[in-house]
Design an enzyme around this catalytic site. Structure first.
Site, PDB file in Angstrom:
ATOM      1  N   SER A  33     -30.258   5.975 -10.077  1.00  0.00           N
ATOM      2  CA  SER A  33     -30.617   5.872  -8.661  1.00  0.00           C
ATOM      3  C   SER A  33     -29.636   5.027  -7.860  1.00  0.00           C
ATOM      4  O   SER A  33     -29.290   3.911  -8.263  1.00  0.00           O
ATOM      5  CB  SER A  33     -32.019   5.241  -8.576  1.00  0.00           C
ATOM      6  OG  SER A  33     -32.209   4.625  -7.329  1.00  0.00           O
ATOM      7  N   GLY A  34     -29.213   5.555  -6.731  1.00  0.00           N
ATOM      8  CA  GLY A  34     -28.336   4.784  -5.846  1.00  0.00           C
ATOM      9  C   GLY A  34     -29.035   3.542  -5.329  1.00  0.00           C
ATOM     10  O   GLY A  34     -28.451   2.447  -5.284  1.00  0.00           O
ATOM     11  N   LEU A  35     -30.314   3.704  -4.970  1.00  0.00           N
ATOM     12  CA  LEU A  35     -31.070   2.562  -4.443  1.00  0.00           C
ATOM     13  C   LEU A  35     -31.180   1.447  -5.477  1.00  0.00           C
ATOM     14  O   LEU A  35     -30.892   0.284  -5.181  1.00  0.00           O
ATOM     15  CB  LEU A  35     -32.483   3.025  -4.035  1.00  0.00           C
ATOM     16  CG  LEU A  35     -33.470   1.904  -3.715  1.00  0.00           C
ATOM     17  CD1 LEU A  35     -33.030   1.123  -2.485  1.00  0.00           C
ATOM     18  CD2 LEU A  35     -34.889   2.453  -3.512  1.00  0.00           C
ATOM     19  N   ASP A  78     -28.430  -0.259  -0.126  1.00  0.00           N
ATOM     20  CA  ASP A  78     -28.170   1.132  -0.498  1.00  0.00           C
ATOM     21  C   ASP A  78     -27.393   1.814   0.638  1.00  0.00           C
ATOM     22  O   ASP A  78     -27.823   2.800   1.203  1.00  0.00           O
ATOM     23  CB  ASP A  78     -29.530   1.819  -0.747  1.00  0.00           C
ATOM     24  CG  ASP A  78     -29.385   3.229  -1.310  1.00  0.00           C
ATOM     25  OD1 ASP A  78     -28.278   3.569  -1.774  1.00  0.00           O
ATOM     26  OD2 ASP A  78     -30.375   3.976  -1.274  1.00  0.00           O
ATOM     27  N   ASP A 124     -27.330   9.921  -8.906  1.00  0.00           N
ATOM     28  CA  ASP A 124     -27.554  10.003  -7.466  1.00  0.00           C
ATOM     29  C   ASP A 124     -26.215   9.644  -6.827  1.00  0.00           C
ATOM     30  O   ASP A 124     -25.883   8.478  -6.664  1.00  0.00           O
ATOM     31  CB  ASP A 124     -28.656   8.996  -7.100  1.00  0.00           C
ATOM     32  CG  ASP A 124     -28.796   8.814  -5.609  1.00  0.00           C
ATOM     33  OD1 ASP A 124     -28.188   9.579  -4.846  1.00  0.00           O
ATOM     34  OD2 ASP A 124     -29.537   7.894  -5.201  1.00  0.00           O
ATOM     35  N   ASP A 171     -25.045   9.894  -3.866  1.00  0.00           N
ATOM     36  CA  ASP A 171     -25.048   9.697  -2.413  1.00  0.00           C
ATOM     37  C   ASP A 171     -24.412  10.905  -1.713  1.00  0.00           C
ATOM     38  O   ASP A 171     -24.823  12.022  -1.943  1.00  0.00           O
ATOM     39  CB  ASP A 171     -24.337   8.378  -2.055  1.00  0.00           C
ATOM     40  CG  ASP A 171     -25.126   7.167  -2.552  1.00  0.00           C
ATOM     41  OD1 ASP A 171     -26.326   7.339  -2.859  1.00  0.00           O
ATOM     42  OD2 ASP A 171     -24.560   6.070  -2.651  1.00  0.00           O
ATOM     43  N   GLU A 222     -26.090  14.358  -1.301  1.00  0.00           N
ATOM     44  CA  GLU A 222     -26.997  14.615  -0.180  1.00  0.00           C
ATOM     45  C   GLU A 222     -26.210  14.911   1.086  1.00  0.00           C
ATOM     46  O   GLU A 222     -25.098  14.395   1.274  1.00  0.00           O
ATOM     47  CB  GLU A 222     -27.944  13.422   0.008  1.00  0.00           C
ATOM     48  CG  GLU A 222     -27.263  12.113   0.348  1.00  0.00           C
ATOM     49  CD  GLU A 222     -28.181  10.900   0.178  1.00  0.00           C
ATOM     50  OE1 GLU A 222     -28.513  10.564  -0.989  1.00  0.00           O
ATOM     51  OE2 GLU A 222     -28.558  10.283   1.179  1.00  0.00           O
ATOM     52  N   LYS A 229     -23.829   6.213   3.702  1.00  0.00           N
ATOM     53  CA  LYS A 229     -25.198   6.689   3.919  1.00  0.00           C
ATOM     54  C   LYS A 229     -26.181   5.505   4.020  1.00  0.00           C
ATOM     55  O   LYS A 229     -25.834   4.351   3.740  1.00  0.00           O
ATOM     56  CB  LYS A 229     -25.648   7.652   2.808  1.00  0.00           C
ATOM     57  CG  LYS A 229     -25.416   7.253   1.373  1.00  0.00           C
ATOM     58  CD  LYS A 229     -26.207   6.075   0.828  1.00  0.00           C
ATOM     59  CE  LYS A 229     -27.703   6.178   0.911  1.00  0.00           C
ATOM     60  NZ  LYS A 229     -28.292   6.734  -0.319  1.00  0.00           N
ATOM     61  N   ASN A 272     -30.406   4.575   3.026  1.00  0.00           N
ATOM     62  CA  ASN A 272     -31.527   5.074   2.226  1.00  0.00           C
ATOM     63  C   ASN A 272     -32.465   5.898   3.097  1.00  0.00           C
ATOM     64  O   ASN A 272     -32.718   5.578   4.262  1.00  0.00           O
ATOM     65  CB  ASN A 272     -32.287   3.909   1.584  1.00  0.00           C
ATOM     66  CG  ASN A 272     -33.366   4.412   0.644  1.00  0.00           C
ATOM     67  OD1 ASN A 272     -34.499   4.679   1.063  1.00  0.00           O
ATOM     68  ND2 ASN A 272     -33.016   4.576  -0.613  1.00  0.00           N
ATOM     69  N   SER A 273     -33.015   6.948   2.513  1.00  0.00           N
ATOM     70  CA  SER A 273     -33.829   7.907   3.259  1.00  0.00           C
ATOM     71  C   SER A 273     -35.096   7.290   3.849  1.00  0.00           C
ATOM     72  O   SER A 273     -35.664   7.835   4.794  1.00  0.00           O
ATOM     73  CB  SER A 273     -34.222   9.067   2.346  1.00  0.00           C
ATOM     74  OG  SER A 273     -33.065   9.649   1.806  1.00  0.00           O
ATOM     75  N   ARG A 292     -28.747  17.995  -2.316  1.00  0.00           N
ATOM     76  CA  ARG A 292     -29.972  17.361  -1.797  1.00  0.00           C
ATOM     77  C   ARG A 292     -30.052  17.572  -0.287  1.00  0.00           C
ATOM     78  O   ARG A 292     -29.112  17.254   0.443  1.00  0.00           O
ATOM     79  CB  ARG A 292     -29.938  15.868  -2.141  1.00  0.00           C
ATOM     80  CG  ARG A 292     -30.913  15.018  -1.371  1.00  0.00           C
ATOM     81  CD  ARG A 292     -31.028  13.680  -2.048  1.00  0.00           C
ATOM     82  NE  ARG A 292     -31.568  12.635  -1.207  1.00  0.00           N
ATOM     83  CZ  ARG A 292     -31.726  11.381  -1.589  1.00  0.00           C
ATOM     84  NH1 ARG A 292     -31.348  11.016  -2.823  1.00  0.00           N
ATOM     85  NH2 ARG A 292     -32.217  10.481  -0.778  1.00  0.00           N
ATOM     86  N   HIS A 328     -36.068  16.550  -0.237  1.00  0.00           N
ATOM     87  CA  HIS A 328     -36.633  15.208  -0.125  1.00  0.00           C
ATOM     88  C   HIS A 328     -37.556  15.122   1.084  1.00  0.00           C
ATOM     89  O   HIS A 328     -37.363  15.827   2.079  1.00  0.00           O
ATOM     90  CB  HIS A 328     -35.505  14.169   0.008  1.00  0.00           C
ATOM     91  CG  HIS A 328     -35.916  12.800  -0.438  1.00  0.00           C
ATOM     92  ND1 HIS A 328     -37.068  12.544  -1.135  1.00  0.00           N
ATOM     93  CD2 HIS A 328     -35.305  11.587  -0.274  1.00  0.00           C
ATOM     94  CE1 HIS A 328     -37.156  11.258  -1.391  1.00  0.00           C
ATOM     95  NE2 HIS A 328     -36.095  10.649  -0.872  1.00  0.00           N
TER      96      HIS A 328
END
Ligand code: SPV
Ligand code: MG
Length: 544
Positions: A48-50, A60, A87, A89, A116, A122, A124-125, A161, A192
């Protein structure tokens, strides 16, 4: 029959992605958590990037560079056998950066990457998602194509993504992009959503059908029963950040308690023991490798010196001390033996005493007494030493207390991986000093230039080996591996239960090993030893 190598991580991933059931991947953020995910039984890891950013203590937002992520991934990949889906990004740049990324991931046996459709750097979503710009669709398709062109392993997968829902666009945009990414070569779609319900991702899947595999990340719609995902035919469910979040809670609690208490009593039994950390680090494999590759390590090597007998044949020399204490070149035979062992890296030396035991007092040795020495033999003394051993079994060299040998002998014995190893002198005829003889040895081949490269084994040992069968003389040293030392203790217990073996010597042990089809490896040598059995030997030893 040759066994098939296990499928590559990329092949494993592809199989999971294309399987007709839902598969679960769990987040990990370093080598340790990756191992924990694997041990829990997951078939794949979400890097996970986060959470990788968080464990670095940064945001992130691509604050950690892509090469820092790569280095980190390498630890995760090395620690595990299951596939890792990175992930990735936005691919850390444009199509060109994407191509370099794929090459580096393949080198590190990363199975797949997910990119993504947002802009570098980027965000975080779940942080103001609807304020985030999306990537230009065509530019993103170019990046996917470039990635697919760059991979050298056909099984490597690229997941596209779609952030259309996150960024405030609707289903139509999500489907338009899914179609474009699919055509550009994406192996799967990750759709997502930041809603607390699965409405968006279910609507998407309903329309998208089974055109290609679809992955989801149910962080916000966590209350949705997994069976719903199953019924909708999702391929991959990613639990994206839960190990890091669990660790954060545990670390915060522990830090607060220790700070307040100023002692460790309230937490010690609530946290993993240090032994568990060592297990996860696989300290055991290193320990075994050290035994194999560090001949001078010392701590795992032991020697047993059988020195219980008087040595009557030396007459007055042994009136007030056993033979092992007779001086040669000014110091007792036992000192020479200890010296040779210590130079070979063997620190723990056990001496079995018997006759005039009070005279055997050299420092830094472990003493075990066979007080029944007058009525028992070498095997009984050896059993005393093994039975009184402290702690684990180690590779062990067993030798006599009246035997001088050069330090190279224990060194070559310890280097042999075989469980049982003896050294045989192939040139003994005419050397009167060798008359006591640990025994004549018949081996699978005589000593020769070829024998140096071959593995030679003992076929029989004893004084009664017929002259034509004698390939040499056993020098009186036996190496036994740690595992075999444990078996030796049981074997001796069994043998000594028979009164006929009460006075048995080492030759009897070799007969028993042969009866049980135990292979004893033979190393040939010429000279380098002296067995003190007569006053003449003592004189000769002065020149040894
Ligand atoms: C991650 O785990 O870094 C993800 C998933 O990208 S999310 O945090 O939900 O965006
Ligand atoms: Mg991420």
């Amino acid at each position: 029959m040759t066994s098939q190598p296990p499928p590559s991580k990329a092949a494993q991933f592809k199989r999971l992605l294309l399987s007709d059931q839902v598969e679960f991947f769990c987040e990990s953020h370093n080598g340790l958590s990756a191992k924990i995910v694997e041990e829990a039984g997951f078939k794949g890891i979400w890097a996970s990037g986060l959470t990788i950013a968080a464990q670095f203590g940064v945001r992130d937002n691509n604050e950690a560079s892509w090469t820092q992520i790569l280095d980190h991934l390498e630890f995760m990949s090395d620690a595990t056998q299951i596939p890792i889906l990175l992930d990735g990004d936005t691919g850390y740049g444009n199509f060109n950066n994407m191509q370099r990324l794929i090459g580096k991931l393949e080198q590190r046996r990363i199975a797949a990457v997910c990119i993504e459709d947002k802009c570098f750097p980027k965000t975080n979503s779940f942080l103001q998602g609807d304020a985030q710009p999306m990537a230009d669709m065509d530019e993103f398709c170019g990046k996917l194509k470039a990635g697919k062109d760059a991979q050298t392993d056909d099984d490597f997968c690229i997941i596209a993504r779609i952030e259309a829902f996150i960024c405030g666009w609707g289903l139509t945009e999500a489907l338009r992009r899914a179609e474009a990414y699919h055509r550009a070569g994406a192996d799967g779609i990750l759709i997502h959503s930041a809603l607390a319900t699965p409405d968006e991702i279910l609507a998407f899947k309903r329309e998208w059908g089974a055109r290609c595999p679809v992955a989801i990340v149910p962080t916000k719609y966590y209350a949705t029963p997994t069976d719903v995902f199953r019924q909708y035919g999702f391929s991959l469910v990613i639990w994206a950040n839960h190990l890091l979040r669990a660790a954060v809670t545990a670390m915060q609690k522990t830090a607060q308690i220790v700070k307040a208490d100023e002692h460790l009593l309230s937490i010690e039994d609530k946290i993993a023991p240090v032994a568990e950390i060592f297990r996860l680090q696989d300290a055991e494999t290193l320990r075994q490798a050290e035994q194999r590759y560090l001949p001078h390590g010392g701590d795992h090597l032991t020697a047993i010196v059988l020195a219980a007998s008087r040595g009557d044949e030396l007459g007055d020399f042994t009136k007030d001390k056993p033979k092992t204490m007779v001086p040669i070149q000014g110091i007792p035979i036992l000192s020479h033996i200890v010296d040779a062992y210590q130079t070979a890296g063997i620190k723990h030396i056990t001496v079995v005493r018997g006759y005039r035991k009070e005279a055997v007092t050299l420092p830094h040795l472990t003493y075990v007494d066979n007080d029944d020495f007058a009525d028992t033999g070498e095997l009984a003394s050896l059993f005393c030493a093994l039975r009184n051993r402290n702690g684990a079994f180690h590779d062990t060299i067993i030798s006599y207390g009246d035997l001088l040998f050069s330090k190279y002998i224990p060194q070559i014995m310890m280097q042999e991986p075989d469980d049982w190893v003896i050294v045989v002198d192939s040139v003994w005829e005419g050397k009167t000093a060798y008359t006591r003889l640990g025994g004549f040895a018949e081996c699978t081949a005589p000593n020769s230039r070829e024998a140096y490269h071959a593995s030679i084994y003992l076929t029989q040992l004893g004084r009664d080996v017929p002259p034509a069968a004698r390939h040499g003389v056993w020098m009186g040293l036996l190496k036994v591996s740690a595992g075999a030392t444990e078996r030796l203790q049981h074997l001796l217990a069994e043998m000594l239960a028979d009164p006929a073996n009460k006075k048995a010597g080492m030759a009897r042990l070799f007969q028993e090993l042969r009866r049980r089809d135990v292979s004893v490896r033979v190393l040939y040598t010429v000279g380098h030893w002296l067995d003190i059995n007569s006053v003449a030997d003592v004189v000769q030893a002065e020149r040894f």
